[in-house]
Design an enzyme around this catalytic site. Structure first.
Site, short mmCIF file in Angstrom:
data_model
loop_
_atom_site.label_atom_id
_atom_site.label_comp_id
_atom_site.label_asym_id
_atom_site.label_seq_id
_atom_site.Cartn_x
_atom_site.Cartn_y
_atom_site.Cartn_z
N ASP A 116 -3.12 -9.81 9.54
CA ASP A 116 -1.91 -9.88 8.72
C ASP A 116 -1.56 -11.35 8.52
O ASP A 116 -1.66 -12.14 9.46
CB ASP A 116 -0.74 -9.16 9.40
CG ASP A 116 -0.90 -7.65 9.39
OD1 ASP A 116 -1.61 -7.12 8.52
OD2 ASP A 116 -0.28 -7.01 10.26
N ASP A 135 -1.70 -3.38 3.46
CA ASP A 135 -0.42 -2.78 3.80
C ASP A 135 0.40 -2.49 2.53
O ASP A 135 1.03 -1.44 2.41
CB ASP A 135 0.39 -3.68 4.73
CG ASP A 135 -0.29 -3.89 6.08
OD1 ASP A 135 -1.10 -3.03 6.48
OD2 ASP A 135 0.00 -4.92 6.72
#
Length: 160
Positions: A116, A135
């Site tokens: 991320d 995501d």
């Protein structure tokens, strides 16, 4: 076929963005890069759990549980949308969700955690969490399925 192409586009975008930012810009070592502070920064985070690090355990068992669950949901969505009479937008939404899910599965397989790196804050509130293209795709694909999926009789829902 729409499912496949949407999934492929999202998967490639996700993996390319991770390679470019995490490895190309060396974010894994630098940790933090201001892009347009505070609205957009790159902040490295290796997520071993699901959203916001939920169920993040350092055990290898949890990693494989999350991989299996992701693949099972991906297979179920693909099968459901392929076998039912779904709208074009529902098929594309399913592909977007699947592409994002597979992008995160690859991260878990290759790195042991999801890479991320996107962080956005605004209006005096600092967001401590990071996310990635996968995501965003999972969220958008799920929202698209809620909005555009046909009912059990194959009729598209009426939108206001």
């Amino acid at each position: 076929m729409r499912i496949f192409w949407a999934a492929l586009v999202i998967f490639v975008l996700d993996q390319a963005s991770k390679l470019a930012v995490v490895f190309g810009l060396n974010l894994r070592e630098v940790g933090y890069i201001d892009i347009w502070p505070p609205y957009l920064t790159f902040r490295m985070a290796w997520n071993k759990g699901v959203n916001f690090g939920l169920f993040a355990h350092n055990s290898d068992v949890m990693r494989w549980v999350l991989i299996v669950v992701s693949l099972a949901i991906t297979a179920w969505v693909w099968r459901w949308v392929s076998r039912s009479k779904q709208t074009k937008m529902a098929q594309i939404s399913a592909g977007i969700l699947i592409g994002g899910a597979l992008g995160n599965v690859i991260d878990r397989l290759v790195y042991g955690a999801v890479a991320d790196f996107l962080n956005m804050s605004c209006c005096g509130l600092e967001n401590p969490y990071a996310f990635n293209v996968a995501d965003i795709a999972i969220f958008a694909g799920a929202a698209g399925l809620v909005l555009f999926a046909a009912d059990s009789k194959g009729k598209a829902r009426k939108t206001p």
